[in-house]
Design a protein around this motif. Structure first.
Motif, PDB file in Angstrom:
ATOM      1  N   SER A 255      50.480  32.124  31.746  1.00  0.00           N
ATOM      2  CA  SER A 255      50.303  31.894  30.312  1.00  0.00           C
ATOM      3  C   SER A 255      50.831  33.109  29.556  1.00  0.00           C
ATOM      4  O   SER A 255      51.434  34.021  30.140  1.00  0.00           O
ATOM      5  N   GLU A 256      50.597  33.123  28.263  1.00  0.00           N
ATOM      6  CA  GLU A 256      50.953  34.283  27.436  1.00  0.00           C
ATOM      7  C   GLU A 256      49.682  34.796  26.768  1.00  0.00           C
ATOM      8  O   GLU A 256      49.161  34.145  25.859  1.00  0.00           O
ATOM      9  N   PRO A 257      49.104  35.915  27.214  1.00  0.00           N
ATOM     10  CA  PRO A 257      49.570  36.765  28.307  1.00  0.00           C
ATOM     11  C   PRO A 257      49.229  36.175  29.680  1.00  0.00           C
ATOM     12  O   PRO A 257      48.384  35.273  29.781  1.00  0.00           O
ATOM     13  N   ILE A 258      49.885  36.689  30.707  1.00  0.00           N
ATOM     14  CA  ILE A 258      49.568  36.278  32.070  1.00  0.00           C
ATOM     15  C   ILE A 258      48.124  36.666  32.391  1.00  0.00           C
ATOM     16  O   ILE A 258      47.665  37.747  32.042  1.00  0.00           O
ATOM     17  N   ALA A 259      47.398  35.748  33.034  1.00  0.00           N
ATOM     18  CA  ALA A 259      46.016  36.015  33.450  1.00  0.00           C
ATOM     19  C   ALA A 259      45.937  35.930  34.971  1.00  0.00           C
ATOM     20  O   ALA A 259      46.354  34.936  35.568  1.00  0.00           O
ATOM     21  N   ILE A 260      45.423  36.984  35.573  1.00  0.00           N
ATOM     22  CA  ILE A 260      45.208  37.027  37.026  1.00  0.00           C
ATOM     23  C   ILE A 260      43.704  37.143  37.232  1.00  0.00           C
ATOM     24  O   ILE A 260      43.081  38.108  36.806  1.00  0.00           O
ATOM     25  N   PHE A 261      43.106  36.154  37.861  1.00  0.00           N
ATOM     26  CA  PHE A 261      41.656  36.033  37.887  1.00  0.00           C
ATOM     27  C   PHE A 261      41.141  35.866  39.310  1.00  0.00           C
ATOM     28  O   PHE A 261      41.907  35.863  40.278  1.00  0.00           O
ATOM     29  N   ASP A 262      39.819  35.749  39.427  1.00  0.00           N
ATOM     30  CA  ASP A 262      39.136  35.453  40.689  1.00  0.00           C
ATOM     31  C   ASP A 262      39.419  36.507  41.757  1.00  0.00           C
ATOM     32  O   ASP A 262      39.711  36.188  42.911  1.00  0.00           O
ATOM     33  N   CYS A 263      39.281  37.775  41.375  1.00  0.00           N
ATOM     34  CA  CYS A 263      39.500  38.844  42.349  1.00  0.00           C
ATOM     35  C   CYS A 263      38.361  38.859  43.365  1.00  0.00           C
ATOM     36  O   CYS A 263      37.326  38.228  43.180  1.00  0.00           O
ATOM     37  N   LEU A 264      38.568  39.609  44.428  1.00  0.00           N
ATOM     38  CA  LEU A 264      37.561  39.713  45.476  1.00  0.00           C
ATOM     39  C   LEU A 264      36.531  40.745  45.027  1.00  0.00           C
ATOM     40  O   LEU A 264      36.769  41.950  45.091  1.00  0.00           O
ATOM     41  N   GLU A 265      35.380  40.244  44.557  1.00  0.00           N
ATOM     42  CA  GLU A 265      34.424  41.130  43.898  1.00  0.00           C
ATOM     43  C   GLU A 265      33.300  41.618  44.799  1.00  0.00           C
ATOM     44  O   GLU A 265      32.616  42.583  44.486  1.00  0.00           O
ATOM     45  N   PHE A 266      33.070  40.965  45.942  1.00  0.00           N
ATOM     46  CA  PHE A 266      31.849  41.239  46.692  1.00  0.00           C
ATOM     47  C   PHE A 266      32.001  42.338  47.743  1.00  0.00           C
ATOM     48  O   PHE A 266      31.015  42.736  48.367  1.00  0.00           O
ATOM     49  N   ASP A 267      33.218  42.860  47.953  1.00  0.00           N
ATOM     50  CA  ASP A 267      33.413  43.898  48.972  1.00  0.00           C
ATOM     51  C   ASP A 267      34.497  44.860  48.499  1.00  0.00           C
ATOM     52  O   ASP A 267      35.684  44.543  48.551  1.00  0.00           O
ATOM     53  N   ARG A 268      34.078  46.033  48.027  1.00  0.00           N
ATOM     54  CA  ARG A 268      35.045  47.004  47.506  1.00  0.00           C
ATOM     55  C   ARG A 268      36.043  47.442  48.572  1.00  0.00           C
ATOM     56  O   ARG A 268      37.225  47.653  48.274  1.00  0.00           O
ATOM     57  N   ASP A 269      35.597  47.569  49.819  1.00  0.00           N
ATOM     58  CA  ASP A 269      36.501  48.021  50.874  1.00  0.00           C
ATOM     59  C   ASP A 269      37.734  47.136  50.977  1.00  0.00           C
ATOM     60  O   ASP A 269      38.844  47.615  51.247  1.00  0.00           O
ATOM     61  N   LEU A 270      37.551  45.829  50.771  1.00  0.00           N
ATOM     62  CA  LEU A 270      38.674  44.905  50.889  1.00  0.00           C
ATOM     63  C   LEU A 270      39.596  44.953  49.672  1.00  0.00           C
ATOM     64  O   LEU A 270      40.688  44.383  49.701  1.00  0.00           O
TER      65      LEU A 270
END
Length: 361
Positions: A255-270
């Protein structure tokens, strides 16, 4: 699938009112059955903005409610070796962390964490009541037809669009945090993940060729020994960032702006990785969709935009590592007591294994 956080009014549904008694409110909140929460959130009249309909999508760890132009994500009260959502406090923390992290790349999408409560009359309501019984992530819904996977399926992604995406990612990697990390810790993460890959992929229950799996795993581990000095240098040079962690085409809206979502939130190491590992992962997923050019284009763009790009030997290693990880996660679905879409996972794992084999040579 991201929706708007709004002020919410009362939209009651009859449930048994939790009685705290001698228990804490957190304990009392768990007395509202999960199925009751699902039934409430499935009804359009439960939402103050009065959507025409509510669509439901289930993932491994959440149930997502698409209410017209808004989206609400409810975490399942599950516990796995890699996460524990079994308590109200844990689900609240995770919702808040998901919002915080995803606002890095989709600030216009993630609006906040919203409570699901019980009123004094014993009715469920979206918003604050007497007792909070759960938490949801509230989002603005993005247009499905602009998701990168949908665009690739229609052959509608131009080099210019990939340059736009590359620019967003390059800016993100420039400004995101560079964690304090030793080469030992970084390599230990990879070794640990590979041990889990081997344990799941070589389990005797799969119909996949076990001799072939063992060969791919052995070749990968020999490749790991060969690239170890390159990995150590990437860490010592400060190339590791706190990235997205799950960068797939279905998580990118052009879209405008580009949206990047659903990151891996439950494990910082990953999330602690080389940006070029993240791009190798996205390239892997696009290759699975028949578009190997996406990873090549974005890798070249980032090589021009970021300092110190890795040698090709290392990017191939990253591709193999992510392919084996994805093969393992596909088969892990079949370890659930009642797997969703059980016929899907072994063929998908086979596809990832083929890509891993190609990458390790």
């Amino acid at each position: 699938m991201p929706a708007d956080r709004q002020d919410v009014g009362h939209a009651p549904a009859a449930v048994g009112r939790p009685d705290c008694g001698g228990a804490t409110c957190a304990e009392a909140s768990e007395k509202v059955p999960f199925d009751e929460k699902l039934r409430f959130l499935a009804r359009p009249e439960s939402y103050p903005h009065a959507p025409r309909s509510v669509q439901i999508r289930e993932t491994h760890m959440s149930v997502v409610f698409l209410a017209d132009d808004r989206v609400y994500k409810l975490k399942k009260p599950v516990s796995f070796p890699f996460l524990d959502f079994s308590t109200l406090a844990a689900r609240e923390r995770n919702c808040l962390e998901e919002v915080r992290l995803n606002r890095r790349l989709a600030p216009q999408v993630y609006r906040g964490a919203m409570p699901l409560s019980v009123t004094a009359e014993g009715a469920l309501v979206l918003g604050r009541g007497v007792t909070v019984v759960d938490w949801l992530v509230a989002m603005r819904r993005l247009p499905d037809w602009l998701m990168l996977d949908r665009l690739l399926a229609r052959g509608h992604v131009s080099p210019h669009q990939l340059d736009r995406l590359g620019a967003v990612l390059a800016r993100f990697y420039h400004r995101t945090g560079h964690p304090r990390l030793t080469a030992h810790d970084h390599l230990a993460r990879i070794v640990r993940q590979q041990a889990e890959n081997r344990a799941v992929l070589t389990a005797g229950r799969w119909r996949i060729d076990h001799g072939r799996i063992a060969s791919i795993l052995d070749r990968f581990e020999r490749r790991l020994d060969a690239v170890r000095p390159l990995l150590e240098r990437r860490v010592s040079s400060g190339c590791i960032v706190e990235g997205h962690g799950d960068l797939r085409p279905e998580h990118i809206c052009m879209s405008e702006p580009i949206a990047i979502f659903d990151c891996l939130e439950f494990d910082r190491d990953l999330r602690l990785l080389d940006p070029f590992e993240e791009i190798a992962y996205l390239g892997l997923e696009c290759t699975l969709l028949g578009h190997a050019e996406v990873g090549a284009h974005l890798g070249a763009y980032l090589a021009r935009s970021l300092s110190d790009p890795p040698p090709r030997e290392l990017t191939r290693f990253y591709t193999a590592f992510r392919a084996l990880l994805r093969a393992r996660l596909a088969l892990a679905h079949l370890l659930d007591p009642v797997p969703r879409d059980p016929e899907r996972w072994e063929p998908l794992a086979e596809s990832y294994l083929a890509l891993a084999a190609a990458a390790v040579g």
